[in-house]
Design an enzyme around this catalytic site. Structure first.
Site, PDB file in Angstrom:
ATOM      1  N   ASP A   1     -10.294   2.670   1.970  1.00  0.00           N
ATOM      2  CA  ASP A   1     -10.482   2.128   3.330  1.00  0.00           C
ATOM      3  C   ASP A   1     -11.177   3.166   4.209  1.00  0.00           C
ATOM      4  O   ASP A   1     -12.097   2.851   4.949  1.00  0.00           O
ATOM      5  CB  ASP A   1      -9.126   1.777   3.971  1.00  0.00           C
ATOM      6  CG  ASP A   1      -8.589   0.450   3.457  1.00  0.00           C
ATOM      7  OD1 ASP A   1      -9.396  -0.370   2.985  1.00  0.00           O
ATOM      8  OD2 ASP A   1      -7.362   0.254   3.523  1.00  0.00           O
TER       9      ASP A   1
ATOM     10  N   TYR B   1     -13.954  -8.648  10.733  1.00  0.00           N
ATOM     11  CA  TYR B   1     -15.104  -9.184   9.983  1.00  0.00           C
ATOM     12  C   TYR B   1     -15.220 -10.703  10.035  1.00  0.00           C
ATOM     13  O   TYR B   1     -16.100 -11.276   9.405  1.00  0.00           O
ATOM     14  CB  TYR B   1     -15.126  -8.678   8.538  1.00  0.00           C
ATOM     15  CG  TYR B   1     -13.958  -9.070   7.682  1.00  0.00           C
ATOM     16  CD1 TYR B   1     -12.863  -8.229   7.554  1.00  0.00           C
ATOM     17  CD2 TYR B   1     -13.957 -10.263   6.964  1.00  0.00           C
ATOM     18  CE1 TYR B   1     -11.794  -8.566   6.754  1.00  0.00           C
ATOM     19  CE2 TYR B   1     -12.889 -10.608   6.159  1.00  0.00           C
ATOM     20  CZ  TYR B   1     -11.815  -9.753   6.065  1.00  0.00           C
ATOM     21  OH  TYR B   1     -10.753 -10.093   5.269  1.00  0.00           O
TER      22      TYR B   1
ATOM     23  N   GLY C   1     -17.694  -5.412  10.668  1.00  0.00           N
ATOM     24  CA  GLY C   1     -16.559  -5.227   9.755  1.00  0.00           C
ATOM     25  C   GLY C   1     -16.896  -5.573   8.315  1.00  0.00           C
ATOM     26  O   GLY C   1     -16.225  -5.087   7.390  1.00  0.00           O
TER      27      GLY C   1
ATOM     28  N   LYS D   1       0.808  -1.229   0.000  1.00  0.00           N
ATOM     29  CA  LYS D   1       0.000   0.000   0.000  1.00  0.00           C
ATOM     30  C   LYS D   1       0.841   1.280   0.000  1.00  0.00           C
ATOM     31  O   LYS D   1       0.459   2.267  -0.621  1.00  0.00           O
ATOM     32  CB  LYS D   1      -0.926   0.017   1.228  1.00  0.00           C
ATOM     33  CG  LYS D   1      -2.124  -0.909   1.107  1.00  0.00           C
ATOM     34  CD  LYS D   1      -3.024  -0.734   2.315  1.00  0.00           C
ATOM     35  CE  LYS D   1      -4.219  -1.674   2.254  1.00  0.00           C
ATOM     36  NZ  LYS D   1      -5.157  -1.437   3.350  1.00  0.00           N
TER      37      LYS D   1
HETATM   38  P1  NAP Z   1      -1.859  -3.417  12.233  1.00  0.00           P
HETATM   39  O1  NAP Z   1      -1.345  -2.273  11.442  1.00  0.00           O
HETATM   40  O2  NAP Z   1      -0.987  -4.593  12.458  1.00  0.00           O
HETATM   41  O3  NAP Z   1      -2.324  -2.861  13.683  1.00  0.00           O
HETATM   42  C1  NAP Z   1      -2.804  -3.737  14.654  1.00  0.00           C
HETATM   43  C2  NAP Z   1      -3.331  -2.957  15.831  1.00  0.00           C
HETATM   44  O4  NAP Z   1      -3.929  -3.891  16.728  1.00  0.00           O
HETATM   45  C3  NAP Z   1      -2.259  -2.218  16.607  1.00  0.00           C
HETATM   46  O5  NAP Z   1      -2.817  -1.049  17.133  1.00  0.00           O
HETATM   47  C4  NAP Z   1      -1.922  -3.221  17.722  1.00  0.00           C
HETATM   48  O6  NAP Z   1      -1.417  -2.607  18.876  1.00  0.00           O
HETATM   49  C5  NAP Z   1      -3.289  -3.779  18.019  1.00  0.00           C
HETATM   50  N1  NAP Z   1      -3.236  -5.112  18.625  1.00  0.00           N
HETATM   51  C6  NAP Z   1      -2.980  -6.281  18.004  1.00  0.00           C
HETATM   52  N2  NAP Z   1      -3.060  -7.305  18.891  1.00  0.00           N
HETATM   53  C7  NAP Z   1      -3.348  -6.747  20.096  1.00  0.00           C
HETATM   54  C8  NAP Z   1      -3.555  -7.274  21.390  1.00  0.00           C
HETATM   55  N3  NAP Z   1      -3.470  -8.586  21.627  1.00  0.00           N
HETATM   56  N4  NAP Z   1      -3.869  -6.425  22.380  1.00  0.00           N
HETATM   57  C9  NAP Z   1      -3.966  -5.106  22.148  1.00  0.00           C
HETATM   58  N5  NAP Z   1      -3.788  -4.537  20.953  1.00  0.00           N
HETATM   59  C10 NAP Z   1      -3.473  -5.353  19.928  1.00  0.00           C
HETATM   60  O7  NAP Z   1      -3.187  -3.997  11.580  1.00  0.00           O
HETATM   61  P2  NAP Z   1      -4.274  -3.220  10.676  1.00  0.00           P
HETATM   62  O8  NAP Z   1      -3.917  -3.401   9.241  1.00  0.00           O
HETATM   63  O9  NAP Z   1      -4.475  -1.853  11.216  1.00  0.00           O
HETATM   64  O10 NAP Z   1      -5.582  -4.131  10.926  1.00  0.00           O
HETATM   65  C11 NAP Z   1      -6.242  -4.121  12.170  1.00  0.00           C
HETATM   66  C12 NAP Z   1      -7.524  -4.935  12.108  1.00  0.00           C
HETATM   67  O11 NAP Z   1      -8.428  -4.317  11.200  1.00  0.00           O
HETATM   68  C13 NAP Z   1      -7.349  -6.352  11.525  1.00  0.00           C
HETATM   69  O12 NAP Z   1      -7.000  -7.252  12.529  1.00  0.00           O
HETATM   70  C14 NAP Z   1      -8.709  -6.664  10.949  1.00  0.00           C
HETATM   71  O13 NAP Z   1      -9.511  -7.328  11.898  1.00  0.00           O
HETATM   72  C15 NAP Z   1      -9.298  -5.293  10.670  1.00  0.00           C
HETATM   73  N6  NAP Z   1      -9.461  -5.053   9.200  1.00  0.00           N
HETATM   74  C16 NAP Z   1     -10.723  -4.947   8.725  1.00  0.00           C
HETATM   75  C17 NAP Z   1     -10.932  -4.724   7.385  1.00  0.00           C
HETATM   76  C18 NAP Z   1     -12.342  -4.612   6.866  1.00  0.00           C
HETATM   77  O14 NAP Z   1     -12.517  -4.341   5.665  1.00  0.00           O
HETATM   78  N7  NAP Z   1     -13.335  -4.804   7.690  1.00  0.00           N
HETATM   79  C19 NAP Z   1      -9.846  -4.579   6.509  1.00  0.00           C
HETATM   80  C20 NAP Z   1      -8.560  -4.672   7.037  1.00  0.00           C
HETATM   81  C21 NAP Z   1      -8.382  -4.912   8.383  1.00  0.00           C
HETATM   82  P3  NAP Z   1       0.169  -2.328  19.043  1.00  0.00           P
HETATM   83  O15 NAP Z   1       0.429  -1.052  18.298  1.00  0.00           O
HETATM   84  O16 NAP Z   1       0.337  -2.207  20.498  1.00  0.00           O
HETATM   85  O17 NAP Z   1       0.879  -3.504  18.450  1.00  0.00           O
END
Ligand code: NAP
Length: 525
Positions: free
Chosen positions: A355, A470, A491, A309
């Site tokens: 997004d 989701y 989601g 991205k």
């Molecule tokens: P990312 O950049 O890896 O960020 C993950 C986030 O989750 C960070 O803030 C991380 O905190 C936190 N986290 C992960 N595990 C944790 C835990 N056990 N306890 C507390 N905080 C935790 O991921 P992203 O790309 O932003 O995606 C995040 C989520 O969005 C995905 O898991 C998915 O479910 C959702 N998503 C949805 C769609 C949709 O279309 N609906 C599309 C893409 C993603 P730290 O900074 O402390 O590590």
């Protein structure tokens, strides 16, 4: 020019061949390749029996290729050359429409004399001269093609090589595009599988489909069901426009299922492909350069996801293409749209981020509000990763008062500083004062469905709660929010809305959101 969707029959005996031919015909095969080198205890009689049986089951309208592949070129069982020639000449004399002979063997005078003698007696049969490289691209693909035609101008050259990267496929596309007679050019391996789908778009004589995942006779083959149901192969022609999702890995992506269903639903002549672009910035840049250099491929647009991205945005910036201002602020593009331009100098790619737009659309629809209503709204965003960044950019742009909560407080602080928000550690979630709560972490996602990022007693009936997770659609957070009477948004709504926005950018048409949601629900892993 016809492109035959061909199923290799790789049976050990006549009974197994019977069963495979029936399945291939039921699945819509347009041609069968009898791989006689898979038959155990091969004799000319056995090959003939299998041939007659296939002809009877398939009927006269489905041509047959007979192959008795040399082990050195990927054959299954190591049969002597004399037997292989006997099987092939018998197939020609029985009226097989095509026989496939290895070019490396055909150049031997005795081999050639016997095959040519049979072809003279049976002029209805055509010769396919095949050459394979299982290690990688040929040193000189075009040279090899010309060499085959010099030796036998009436033959169909078949050139098949291993693609170690998707960028290796473009040479195959060029040859198909330039060739004015029948030929077959395919790339093996997962990186090459798009060459199998695009063979019809580019006018190759044959593309091969496996009966199922286990029955493939070459790496990277696509199943017959996938050709028909996912790619709508019957509708592909020389005018079909191309779309795809650029990712690594790409196999799990729901985007091909969603977009292909919606293209078919809207009657648009397009096919949407999974585009496995391995590596980093250099490989992505090379891929997009290849696309821009070949306007005849007619790639119209791309979804972009992990890990490309950021680099996608850099590419568009370097080439001077249009960048949607919020995509620039987010620092990531998930959608690229190709502007064909009148000349090669004007050909550009534009970058967008759907997004944030998809999330805002999901929230406004779920809360029954417009984007203007975000002005001054207190919003709690949990998480500080990529999805949070897109949402925070969209929400602050719309005037919301955002507080970011994250496990790693420094990341919350960094994101908050970039967009003028407040921040806190996760402990701040125990006394929430927000109209909207958004989970942008993976907490609650399958398989750890028993977890929620927000304490249940912080949720109130006057809140709306949006969970970007989701899978499952209804997370523990959403169940607890519902239990206190809060509005909930799942989601899938975000996923569908970002795909709807992409579809509009790709085609200028609206896709059917109910169809999209049903495809997501049916294909979620
Ligand atoms: P990312 O950049 O890896 O960020 C993950 C986030 O989750 C960070 O803030 C991380 O905190 C936190 N986290 C992960 N595990 C944790 C835990 N056990 N306890 C507390 N905080 C935790 O991921 P992203 O790309 O932003 O995606 C995040 C989520 O969005 C995905 O898991 C998915 O479910 C959702 N998503 C949805 C769609 C949709 O279309 N609906 C599309 C893409 C993603 P730290 O900074 O402390 O590590």
């Amino acid at each position: 020019m016809t492109t035959y969707l061909t199923v290799p029959i790789s049976a050990k005996n006549a009974a197994e061949a019977d069963e495979q031919v029936r399945r291939a015909m039921a699945g819509g095969a347009e041609m069968l390749e009898l791989r006689t080198d898979y038959l155990e205890n091969l004799t000319v009689d056995l090959a003939q029996r299998v041939w007659v049986q296939a002809r009877t089951l398939a009927g006269g309208g489905v041509p047959l290729i007979v192959t008795c592949r040399d082990r050195r070129e990927g054959g299954a069982i190591d049969y002597p050359e004399s037997l292989r020639i006997d099987v092939l000449t018998a197939a020609i004399e029985a009226g097989s429409e095509f026989v496939d002979v290895e070019f490396a063997n055909f150049v031997h005078p005795d081999f050639r004399r016997r095959i040519e003698a049979a072809l003279t007696r049976s002029p209805g049969s055509r010769l396919i001269l095949s050459t394979h490289d299982f290690r990688g691209p040929f040193d000189h693909l075009r040279g090899r093609y010309r060499e085959v035609l010099q030796v036998c101008p009436l033959a169909v050259p078949k050139l098949v090589y291993m693609a170690s990267h998707i960028n290796d496929c473009f040479e195959a596309f060029d040859l198909l595009h330039e060739a004015d007679g029948d030929c077959i050019v395919l790339c093996m391996g997962q990186a090459g599988s798009i060459s199998r789908v695009l063979a019809k778009r580019l006018g190759g004589l044959v593309t091969f489909a496996s009966l199922d995942e286990a029955a493939g006779t070459a790496p990277g083959q696509v199943t017959l069901g996938t050709f028909k149901q996912l790619y709508h192969h019957d509708s592909i022609d020389r005018e079909t426009e191309l779309f795809g999702v650029i990712a690594d890995p790409v196999g799990h992506s729901l985007s091909p299922a969603i977009h292909n269903a919606c293209l078919a639903d809207r009657g648009i002549n397009g096919v949407y492909l999974p585009l496995l672009v391995q590596g980093g910035r250099d490989e992505l840049f090379a891929f997009l350069d290849h696309v821009l250099a070949r306007p005849w491929l007619d790639f119209k647009g791309f979804s972009v996801t992990i890990p490309h991205k950021h680099s996608a945005l850099d590419y568009v910036r370097e080439k001077g293409g249009f960048i949607e201002p919020l995509a620039e602020q987010i620092g990531a593009a998930n959608t690229l749209v190709v502007d064909p331009g009148a000349t090669s100098d004007e050909r550009r790619i534009a970058a967008y981020n759907t997004d944030y737009a998809g999330s805002l659309d999901a929230i406004t629809a779920g809360m029954g509000i417009t984007r203007e209503d975000f002005r001054g709204m207190p919003v709690a965003v949990v998480g500080a990763g990529g999805v949070s960044r897109a949402l925070v950019a969209g929400l602050t742009d719309a005037g919301a008062k955002v507080t970011i909560y994250n496990r790693t407080v420094e990341r919350a602080e960094k994101l908050a500083t970039d967009f003028g928000c407040a921040w806190s550690g996760l402990e701040g979630l125990s006394h929430l004062d927000a109209r909207l709560v958004v989970n942008c972490t993976s907490i609650g996602m399958h398989p750890k469905v028993g977890a929620s990022p927000v304490p249940a007693d912080s949720l109130r009936s006057d809140m709306a709660v949006f969970d970007t997770v989701y899978n499952p659609a209804e997370t523990l957070l959403l169940r607890q929010a519902k239990a206190v009477g809060a509005q909930t948004i799942d989601g899938i709504a975000m996923f569908v809305n970002q795909a709807l926005a992409q579809f509009r950018l790709f085609t200028t048409q609206s896709a059917n959101p109910t169809l999209m949601r049903n495809v997501v629900l049916a294909n979620r892993h």
